[in-house]
Design an enzyme around this catalytic site. Structure first.
Site, PDB file in Angstrom:
ATOM      1  N   GLU A   1      48.532  29.043  28.418  1.00 32.15           N
ATOM      2  CA  GLU A   1      49.300  27.865  28.024  1.00 32.15           C
ATOM      3  C   GLU A   1      50.702  27.791  28.613  1.00 32.15           C
ATOM      4  O   GLU A   1      51.243  26.698  28.788  1.00 32.15           O
ATOM      5  CB  GLU A   1      49.371  27.806  26.492  1.00 32.15           C
TER       6      GLU A   1
ATOM      7  N   GLY B   1      49.575  36.537  27.456  1.00 31.79           N
ATOM      8  CA  GLY B   1      48.609  35.467  27.730  1.00 31.79           C
ATOM      9  C   GLY B   1      49.177  34.436  28.685  1.00 31.79           C
ATOM     10  O   GLY B   1      50.368  34.155  28.700  1.00 31.79           O
TER      11      GLY B   1
ATOM     12  N   ASN C   1      44.270  39.716  36.779  1.00 33.46           N
ATOM     13  CA  ASN C   1      43.588  39.254  37.982  1.00 33.46           C
ATOM     14  C   ASN C   1      44.501  38.277  38.714  1.00 33.46           C
ATOM     15  O   ASN C   1      44.759  37.172  38.230  1.00 33.46           O
ATOM     16  CB  ASN C   1      42.258  38.589  37.602  1.00 33.46           C
TER      17      ASN C   1
ATOM     18  N   THR D   1      42.762  34.665  39.415  1.00 33.75           N
ATOM     19  CA  THR D   1      42.478  33.748  38.307  1.00 33.75           C
ATOM     20  C   THR D   1      43.746  33.464  37.491  1.00 33.75           C
ATOM     21  O   THR D   1      43.882  32.386  36.920  1.00 33.75           O
ATOM     22  CB  THR D   1      41.371  34.312  37.389  1.00 33.75           C
TER      23      THR D   1
ATOM     24  N   GLN E   1      45.117  29.798  36.731  1.00 37.26           N
ATOM     25  CA  GLN E   1      45.299  29.272  35.379  1.00 37.26           C
ATOM     26  C   GLN E   1      46.720  28.736  35.176  1.00 37.26           C
ATOM     27  O   GLN E   1      46.923  27.707  34.539  1.00 37.26           O
ATOM     28  CB  GLN E   1      44.977  30.352  34.353  1.00 37.26           C
TER      29      GLN E   1
END
Lengths: 330, 750
Positions: free
Chosen positions: B717, B714, B644, B647, B651
């Protein structure tokens, strides 16, 4: 939070009668008192809401001064045309404090009386002579990066957190107090006490008095003034050091100077020594630095805040320079 | 793909901005009672007297629970790889089942009352006396007592290649530097809250959690009930950053209070309560030494660290993790060391290890570039490894230099004059800095069901976690594409242990973990639907082969032949068809666990998987006062395929904001005289305010990692990693001063 009685006072006479009861506290904007009540540092039996008292006006006085009602909200005062044009350092000082939301609530009288932000004062598990006279001071030898460099004692190293008061000190403001015994006026400079061996006594206000107004004298030099706050982040932080300065220069010679420092003492620190050093001298970087040094000669650091002495010197010099070059523009 | 990669709005956006989204302190129960904690004010000792007589007299007080009257609880479980919920132990203290105090701030009593106000007032009135014991509280003073971290299955303490000491001594250019970073606390916007209700021996728990399965497993042990008797509900979590991964005392004690009073009990921790009862990021002391040839080739790279555990728990942080992967040094050594203190357990916080470890590494690399008279990006390029430096494994995906290339161009890196202090704008000293971001890619077990109903809607069910990052929206996009249905046809259920067990939100692994199972489940579902259709008389899909069939336009089609899901199910007279991946039966759990561990170990043997990126920043430093302002930021990331666009950028941007806080402001002040946190509130624990944050430009390469589901890596972080290093390097460029101790506050520049 302890249960307490709530009284809303409609006039000053009622308010000052009510405060005579033991355990009573005035409630203005509540931005400091309510926090302290939540932390159990303040535990009043009665809270007297004074926000309905008719003390919310800013008036120009016939003698050229300005009378500011004690309940004028900080944001209202900072936005007031007379303050912005005739006393810009005061408007700027207020706008560097807290956040928009807090300034909308906080009153002028409450700002004068706000308590220190020393972390050991705020933690009931710590020793603090302000909270509990004779208990000791954990800030000495503890986290004291933002402690005082002027006027601290073996009992207390806390600073007064207000920005507004620094400007008021530079402007020679007067505080009007009222009680059932009558009305009196005190200069703001000296209203806040240095800690000595009784840091629990923070100001000259008596337990039964209400601040009703702050008065500013007519002060032409203040039209060319500014406030500089140095802090750890860009907004919403207390001053490490702040400077309120006004300067009148004629033909390159300083004919009048007003200077006060914040974040350095238990009171807004009127820098008389620096003012004397400026008067009659040239408006130059060297002279500004000399004046700063004259003031800072008496500064004493705690274990973690020696940098504040150097920082104060730089901030004073930079503020005077900027005032000289750019004028009052924030 | 129709939806994957698009900037789709969050599905829960409206619910959040209208207040309809419910957080764990917002569930109403009739007869609710409220809890408040009493905290110890010493670091270590025993309670010799606890007097709750005055507290009990406070109107509305229902119970004051102390170690003198608390019912027994089981101790925290021992860690076992066969049940990962045993990792959920916040601290090993059996709260209120002991008179011992193990850290300053440990809960030593719980007050339950009819109102929150009464509970908090009564908590203030509990009087406690202690016998104090000596305590180890000063992290800096413990440096000499550090012991090497041992290697374990999931966490490696050290590794060595060649002879780095000799290579360092022989190198024509070398640096050997020491760095420190302070402790941090997460300070998520939602303070930890719990609502607990026992219906006989069944517990319903509303808890803002990053791992509801762990919470369930942990509480089952503590309260000695079967796991099935506990339902943890956590659809919305108001930020967590690692702070809601473990089970902390507030949760355990709310459940206990509900048991004691027989009422639904709600505990909303104060901000101070969060700081005192939830662990934070460990402080660190680090050494980075690099030896290099004149041409920039690193001959030696050594990175060691010391971090802190609580004696009552916590774990090592992989501070040296990125140093295993970033530079092709011929001789390489990493070693993490630990000390133990009488403090609350440390815990995971956004990029535990890399966030602080990359600061030391990337600042040293920058310093080396200056020493060599070389551009810091060029120095990185000359040391970019073809294979993983520490062990020679292959990289699954590695486009770090491409990130730098894109970034340098976009940011105008070439306009930088390298000399420190040479760029100025009036009183402002301007500096530009870069640093690498790096974060390993993790994948966990995820059980998922997908149900297609006769009305054409799809229900995805998985007990995962929504902490604000848009997790459910990403999965809805994936499911919509996999089934060829409009996004609006998808409903995602999550945040509930009544659902198939999902992965924890941690290690930046949640999205990839669910995606892997969800894609498989959707594939299974398509097959099931197809085989139903094939057997249904009159279906246009009769006689077709599955391999030729595509899921599109809300149905299955072979070319133009086919029909909508509604038609297929109507024709077959089916209300719904469901597919499932993973199982929550005991056998299914064990199978899943074994499958996960073997995939994890096999993957690790074959590949090094990670997200990486290049952080570019510009700072302005006030030449009078040393005040630092970040004026520009660009982060370019290799995070594989982005699910996305909206988002994901958000993030990554959030990670950078948090990194700016780490670089310039954040520091948990623990008084070494008594172990007490002295800035347990947001007025004194500074995080950046809006005025501290410039516009942050985010780019990503969007190149899929072939070893990951949909090619995604991911993003939770990696955004924070490298931020502090880039800022420290920019500050040096602006001022000529190297600050090696975080946070970089103005006093360090005077």
């Amino acid at each position: 939070m302890k249960d307490f009685a709530y009284v809303s006072a409609q006039d000053v006479a009622t308010a000052v009668r009510a405060i005579a009861e033991p355990g009573a506290k005035f409630l203005g904007g509540g931005t400091n008192l309510v926090d302290l009540m939540r932390q159990n540092i303040e535990r009043p039996d009665t809270v007297i809401d004074i926000t309905r008292l008719p003390l919310d006006r800013v008036e120009e006085l016939p003698d050229g001064g300005v009378r500011i009602g004690a309940l004028v909200r900080n944001s209202h005062l900072a936005a007031h045309r007379v303050i912005r044009t005739r006393y810009p350092m005061l408007a700027q000082a207020i706008l560097t404090g807290a956040s928009g939301q807090l300034r909308n609530m906080a009153t002028v009288g409450g700002n004068v009386l706000q308590r220190t932000r020393c972390p050991y004062f705020a933690d009931l598990a710590a020793r603090c002579n302000k909270r509990e006279p004779g208990a000791g001071c954990d800030a000495i030898g503890g986290f004291n990066r933002n402690a005082a460099i002027f006027g601290a004692s073996d009992s207390c190293v806390a600073t007064h957190p207000s920005d507004m008061c620094v400007a008021l000190a530079a402007l020679d403001a007067t505080i009007e107090l009222e009680s059932v015994r009558g009305v009196r006026r005190l200069p703001l400079v000296g209203f806040h006490m240095l800690p000595g061996d009784s840091p629990q006594h923070e100001t000259a206000i008596a337990a039964d008095e209400l601040i009703t107004a702050i008065e500013l004298p007519e002060l032409p030099v203040a039209a060319r003034s500014r406030y500089r706050k140095v802090r750890d982040r860009a907004s919403y932080a207390f001053a490490l050091v702040s400077v309120a300065a006004a300067l009148e220069v004629r033909d390159g010679v300083i004919t009048e100077a007003r200077l006060a420092l914040g974040g350095v003492a238990a009171r807004p620190w009127r820098a008389h020594a620096a003012e004397r050093a400026l008067m009659g001298g040239p408006a130059t970087e060297e002279r500004f630095r000399l004046a700063a040094d004259a003031e800072l000669e008496g500064a004493v650091a705690q274990s973690q805040n020696a940098f504040k002495i150097e920082l104060a010197g730089r901030a004073i010099t930079a503020t005077l320079r900027q005032l000289q070059v750019e004028g009052s523009a924030a | 793909m129709t939806y994957v990669g698009q900037p789709v709005d969050r599905l829960d956006g409206t619910a959040k901005v209208t207040g309809e989204a419910r957080y764990s302190a917002e569930y109403p129960y009739p007869n609710m009672a409220y809890a408040a904690l009493v905290h110890s004010t010493i670091a270590r000792g025993r309670i010799t007297r606890i007097d709750s007589a005055t507290a009990r007299k406070t109107p509305g007080v229902l119970a004051v629970i102390t170690h003198e009257n608390a019912p027994p609880m089981k101790p925290a479980p021992k860690m076992t790889p066969m049940d990962l919920s045993t990792l959920a132990t916040g601290t090993t203290v059996n709260y209120l089942n002991t008179d011992e105090v193990h850290w300053n701030g440990q809960p030593i009593a719980v007050v339950v009352a009819e109102t929150l106000e009464a509970a908090r007032e009564a908590a203030h009135l509990v009087e406690v006396e202690y016998a104090e014991f000596p305590a180890v509280l000063d992290f800096a003073a413990e440096e000499g007592n550090a012991t090497p971290q041992k290697n374990s299955l999931i966490s490696e303490g050290g590794a060595k290649k060649g002879d780095p000491d000799a290579a360092l001594a022989a190198a024509p250019f070398s640096l050997d530097l020491r760095y420190t970073t302070p402790g941090h606390n997460h300070n998520a916007i939602e303070p930890h809250s719990t609502t607990a209700f026992w219906d006989k021996d069944r517990l319903i728990l509303h808890e803002g959690s990053q791992n509801i399965a762990w919470t369930q497993g942990h509480l089952a042990v503590r309260f000695d009930v079967p796991k099935e008797n506990i339902r943890v509900i956590s659809p919305f979590v108001g930020g967590a950053f690692g702070g809601k991964t473990m089970v902390w005392p507030g949760t355990v004690l709310t459940v206990l209070a509900a048991k004691v009073t027989g009422r639904p009990v709600r505990l909303m921790l104060t901000r101070e309560g969060v700081n005192r009862t939830v662990g934070g990021r460990t402080p660190s002391i680090q050494r980075v030494a690099i030896g290099a040839e004149a041409g920039g080739s690193m001959t030696a790279l050594i990175h060691t660290s010391i971090t802190q555990n609580g004696k009552v728990g916590g774990g090592p942080e992989q501070v040296t993790s990125q140093t295993r992967h970033l530079y092709d040094a011929a001789n390489l050594q990493v070693q993490q060391n630990l000390v133990e203190l009488d403090t609350i357990a440390n815990t995971v916080m956004r990029a535990p290890g890399e966030s602080i470890g990359s600061f030391a590494l990337e600042a040293t690399v920058d310093e080396l570039a200056y020493k060599l008279g070389m551009d810091p990006i060029e120095l990185r390029a000359r040391n970019e490894p073809a294979r993983n430096p520490i062990d020679g494994k292959a990289f699954a995906h590695r486009m770090l230099l491409e990130c730098y290339e894109v970034g340098a161009k976009e940011f105008g890196w070439g306009e930088r004059s390298p000399e420190p202090g040479s760029m100025r704008d009036g009183k402002w000293l301007i500096g530009m800095g870069v640093a690498s971001a790096y974060h390993p890619a993790w994948q966990f077990q995820a059980n998922v069901t997908v149900r297609l109903s006769a009305d054409g809607t799809v229900l995805v069910r998985c007990g995962f976690h929504e902490m604000g990052m848009g997790a459910a929206t990403a999965q809805a996009q994936i499911a919509a594409d996999a089934l060829g249905v409009p996004l609006g046809a998808i409903t995602v259920e999550y945040g509930d242990t009544a659902l198939p067990t999902g992965p924890g939100a941690g290690g930046s692994g949640q999205t990839a973990s669910i995606a892997a199972s969800l894609i498989t489940a959707c594939e299974k579902l398509r097959r099931s639907v197809f085989s139903v259709a094939r057997k249904t008389p009159g279906s246009p899909l009769r006689g077709r082969r599955f391999a030729d069939v595509r899921a599109k336009d809300g149905g299955l089609y072979d070319g133009s032949r086919g029909e909508s899901y509604q038609e297929i199910l109507r024709r077959a007279d089916r209300a719904s068809i469901e597919a499932q991946v993973g199982s929550d039966t005991r056998l299914g759990e064990i199978t899943g666990q074994v499958r996960f561990m073997s995939k994890f170990l096999m993957d690790r043997r074959r590949w090094v998987k990670a997200a990486c990126g290049a952080q570019f920043c510009e700072v302005r430093v006030d030449s009078d006062t040393g005040e630092i302002r970040i004026s520009r930021w660009l982060g370019v990331f290799d995070v594989g395929k982005v699910i996305n666009a909206k988002t994901a950028a958000s993030q990554l941007r959030g990670g950078i904001v948090m990194g700016i806080g780490m670089a310039l402001a954040e520091e948990t002040l623990v008084d070494p005289r008594n172990g007490r946190i002295m800035n347990a509130g947001l007025a004194e624990y500074h995080v950046p305010v809006h005025a501290d944050i410039p516009s942050i430009d985010i780019r990503y390469l969007d190149d899929p990692d072939p070893t990951m589901p949909l090619g995604l890596l991911g993003i939770g972080e990696v955004g924070i990693v490298g931020v502090a290093g880039a800022i420290a390097n920019a500050v040096y460029h602006a001022t000529g001063k190297r600050v090696r101790d975080l946070p970089i506050t103005l006093d360090k520049l005077l």
